[in-house]
Design a protein around this motif. Structure first.
Motif, PDB file in Angstrom:
ATOM      1  N   UNK A  49      38.569 -37.580 -15.211  1.00 54.56           N
ATOM      2  CA  UNK A  49      37.186 -37.959 -14.906  1.00 54.56           C
ATOM      3  C   UNK A  49      36.365 -36.676 -14.864  1.00 54.56           C
ATOM      4  N   UNK A  50      35.128 -36.735 -15.355  1.00 51.92           N
ATOM      5  CA  UNK A  50      34.245 -35.578 -15.263  1.00 51.92           C
ATOM      6  C   UNK A  50      32.846 -36.075 -14.943  1.00 51.92           C
ATOM      7  N   UNK A  51      32.155 -35.420 -14.021  1.00 56.85           N
ATOM      8  CA  UNK A  51      30.816 -35.865 -13.645  1.00 56.85           C
ATOM      9  C   UNK A  51      30.014 -34.681 -13.153  1.00 56.85           C
ATOM     10  N   UNK A  52      28.685 -34.730 -13.383  1.00 57.62           N
ATOM     11  CA  UNK A  52      27.870 -33.669 -12.796  1.00 57.62           C
ATOM     12  C   UNK A  52      27.934 -33.784 -11.277  1.00 57.62           C
ATOM     13  N   UNK A  53      28.125 -32.650 -10.572  1.00 56.71           N
ATOM     14  CA  UNK A  53      28.186 -32.694  -9.111  1.00 56.71           C
ATOM     15  C   UNK A  53      26.798 -32.999  -8.570  1.00 56.71           C
ATOM     16  N   UNK A  54      26.750 -33.899  -7.556  1.00 66.67           N
ATOM     17  CA  UNK A  54      25.452 -34.195  -6.947  1.00 66.67           C
ATOM     18  C   UNK A  54      25.023 -33.007  -6.108  1.00 66.67           C
ATOM     19  N   UNK A  55      23.793 -32.575  -6.256  1.00 69.47           N
ATOM     20  CA  UNK A  55      23.357 -31.470  -5.404  1.00 69.47           C
ATOM     21  C   UNK A  55      23.358 -31.935  -3.959  1.00 69.47           C
ATOM     22  N   UNK A  56      23.803 -31.109  -3.056  1.00 68.13           N
ATOM     23  CA  UNK A  56      23.848 -31.506  -1.661  1.00 68.13           C
ATOM     24  C   UNK A  56      22.847 -30.665  -0.889  1.00 68.13           C
ATOM     25  N   UNK A  57      22.692 -31.019   0.350  1.00 65.56           N
ATOM     26  CA  UNK A  57      21.817 -30.235   1.215  1.00 65.56           C
ATOM     27  C   UNK A  57      22.260 -28.779   1.243  1.00 65.56           C
TER      28      UNK A  57
ATOM     29  N   UNK B  70      29.664 -28.912 -12.147  1.00 65.00           N
ATOM     30  CA  UNK B  70      30.459 -29.986 -12.742  1.00 65.00           C
ATOM     31  C   UNK B  70      31.663 -30.267 -11.859  1.00 65.00           C
ATOM     32  N   UNK B  71      32.022 -31.545 -11.791  1.00 61.61           N
ATOM     33  CA  UNK B  71      33.159 -31.930 -10.975  1.00 61.61           C
ATOM     34  C   UNK B  71      34.151 -32.652 -11.880  1.00 61.61           C
TER      35      UNK B  71
END
Ligand code: ATP
Ligand code: MG
Lengths: 276, 311
Positions: free
Chosen positions: B290-298, B234-235
């Motif tokens: 603001x709260x958002x699911x973190x995008x999975x990265x490489x 979570x971000x």
């Protein structure tokens, strides 16, 4: 050989050349200055009796030029009757001849540098490398796209030069005196060889460097031997007689062949990419 | 396994000491959109060059469309289309000339070139500007033109090297939609190099992950996501002066966090526990903007794969 692909690549390069204002300006300006304005002016000057007599009596250069002259050329010059006619013949037939070496050499090395190193610069070479062509086909196309325009400009330049000197000399000569055999050999045999020298040196350099700028600079060195030839002629050491042109043409053709053969050996698309 | 268009075995290419592609073994099926994921220098572009016979491999074998790249380069390249990393369209020519000349080089039948060029210009929405010099085009237009050029000879296999890098979101979506269209409606097999995981998930049927020349993992995007094991987290964006306080509270919940400016990244939080974490923070008086699911990265994939390798 896939000649259709080769033709398409040559066509593309020529199209790019004709669409580029700077290149076209060089292509038009250089010949206009050196093959129209300069010879026209000098021939007009040589038509003036006062200017010629002053020159022949006071200039030791002119004398040196005469004394070392091979008999064949001396004979040709002496066949003209007046001092003015002789002066014009010397200027129009000999002084400007080396231009027809320098011009094809410069033009072909310029275009070759642009079409190889320049394509690397602009990143367009990479697309070409993925086309269904062999290394030899790209190589051939790149050679032709420099050689053809250099020869066309030289030939057109030759005709224009002929018209200019014949026209400006008409009041003195009263006949068409240009070209002589030397010039025909020069344009048919030596100029294409000189163009070959410029482009083969340039292609060799271009496949090793990554910008057109570097290629121009190193490629420009090929002009040096020709410049020496010009100085040699002015100093009365070298004369562009038919025999001399045949021999020096042969030498340049041989150098061309060696350079082209060597260039073909190192022209590998993987290698070109390595230097992108 | 029956209909592979690309098969490689232990494909290796070095540049001096540097191994760019290291023992690559891979199979790509006809009709699929295959994503080749990796960071800068992972060996993606080198792989494309090897597979097109533009570079020679030092060891290993490759077969593309039933041909050997090393031996049948020209014949193979007649059937592949490549969108290079930089658009590499000729800026001094018009779009029409660019396409016309390449159609000629690729040997498209002469009487078809005109129609072909018109069709493809229309498909890529370039007809209006077809007779303008490409130098004046926007980046997105150049990229569309480069893509059009890669398709001018109707290749069986299309290589796209970072087709959306450097494009704004709208232009990138346009290019992605075109790729979708090519694969779905025109049946092209597509090999896409990218470092954008989200993009790969959106458009690829299968994905291979490269790191330093090695293929780390291969599978469908959902298989790879499963390997991630909900690690993404979570971000949240909070008031800068409350960052330390918030981290203390999270620590109390047994959650680690990292800070980047005023963004707090909490890797251990999955979808189910998100409301609880947020309400705990809010109750403690933390201002959450603001709260958002973190995008999975490489990195997450690398991390997951390396972890799995260790365990
Ligand atoms: N021609 C070359 N000469 C020397 N080294 C090279 C050459 N081409 C690639 N390399 C090296 O090989 C490695 C892989 O490069 P490659 O271009 O294939 O990576 P990539 O995954 O395409 O990266 P990017 O995302 O930056 O495009 C890099 O370390 C690069 O420096
Ligand atoms: Mg790359």
């Amino acid at each position: 050989m896939n000649w259709r692909a080769i033709r398409a690549i040559v066509y593309k390069d020529l199209l790019v050349v004709t669409r580029s204002r700077n290149t076209m300006l060089t292509f038009i300006l250089l010949p206009v200055i050196f093959l129209v304005i300069l010879p026209g002016g000098v021939v007009l000057l040589a038509s003036n009796p006062d200017a010629v007599s002053e020159f022949t009596t006071q200039s030791s250069d002119m004398e040196m030029f005469f004394t070392n002259m091979p008999d064949s050329i001396k004979g040709e010059i002496e066949a003209y009757t007046t001092d003015n006619q002789r002066a014009i013949a010397i200027v129009a037939l000999y002084f400007f001849a080396p231009l027809f070496l320098i011009l094809p050499l410069l033009l072909s090395s310029m275009i070759a540098a642009d079409s190889l190193a320049g394509e690397k610069d602009r990143k367009t070479l990479e697309a070409l490398i993925y086309t269904p062509t062999t290394d030899a086909e790209i190589y051939t196309a790149k050679l032709l796209s420099a050689w053809i325009p250099a020869l066309v400009v030289t030939l057109v330049g030759f005709v224009v030069y002929g018209v200019v000197v014949n026209a400006t000399a008409w009041p003195v000569m009263g006949r068409i005196f240009f070209p002589n055999l030397t010039w025909i050999v020069l344009v048919v045999w030596l100029a294409p060889a000189a163009a070959g020298l410029g482009l083969s040196a340039s292609v060799l350099v271009s496949s090793r460097v990554s910008t057109a700028q570097e290629a121009y600079q190193i490629g420009g060195l090929t002009v040096l031997p020709v410049v020496m030839l010009v100085i040699g002629q002015l100093a009365g050491v070298v004369y562009l007689s038919v025999g001399f042109i045949l021999i020096i043409g042969l030498v340049i053709w041989l150098v061309d062949l060696v350079l082209l053969w060597f260039g073909a050996r190192i022209f590998r698309r993987g290698e070109l990419l390595a230097r992108l | 396994m029956t209909n592979a268009v690309i098969t490689t075995h232990g494909l290796t290419r070095k540049f001096g000491e540097k191994i760019a592609v290291d023992g690559l073994t891979l199979e790509v099926q006809a009709g699929e959109v295959f994503g080749f994921l990796g960071h800068n220098g992972a060996g993606k572009t080198t792989t494309v060059r090897l597979l097109n016979g533009v570079l020679a491999a030092q060891s290993g074998t490759a077969e593309v469309l039933g041909l050997s790249p090393a031996k049948d380069g020209p014949a193979l390249r007649r059937r592949t289309g490549v969108l290079t990393e930089t658009p590499s369209v000729d800026e001094r020519l018009t779009a029409r000339d660019n396409l016309r000349i390449y159609a000629d080089i690729y040997g498209v039948p002469r009487e078809q070139i005109r129609q072909h060029v018109d069709d493809i210009l229309a498909m890529f929405e370039l007809s209006d500007r077809a007779n303008d010099k490409v130098g004046g085009y926007s980046k997105g237009m150049k990229q569309r033109l480069a893509l059009a050029r890669a398709l001018i000879h109707k290749p069986d296999l299309l290589f796209l090297d970072e087709p959306t890098s450097g494009l704004d979101p709208v232009a990138a979506k346009q290019v992605r939609d075109l790729i979708g269209h090519l694969s779905r409606d025109e049946g092209h097999t597509v090999f896409i190099c990218t470092h954008n995981l989200t993009e790969a998930q959106r458009i690829c049927d299968r994905v291979g992950v490269m790191e330093q020349g090695k293929l780390l993992a291969i599978g469908t995007p959902s298989e790879l996501a499963r390997q991630l094991g909900g690690r993404a987290g979570l971000e949240i964006e909070i008031a800068p002066d409350q960052v330390e306080q918030a981290r203390g509270i999270l620590h109390g919940l047994a959650l680690d966090s990292t800070v980047e400016h005023d963004l707090l990244n909490i890797p251990g939080v999955d979808r189910e526990s998100t409301p609880k974490v947020l309400s705990t923070l809010a109750t403690a008086g933390i201002s959450i903007y603001r709260a958002a699911p973190a995008e999975p990265s490489l990195e997450d994939i690398y991390f997951a794969i390396h972890n799995r390798g260790l365990s």
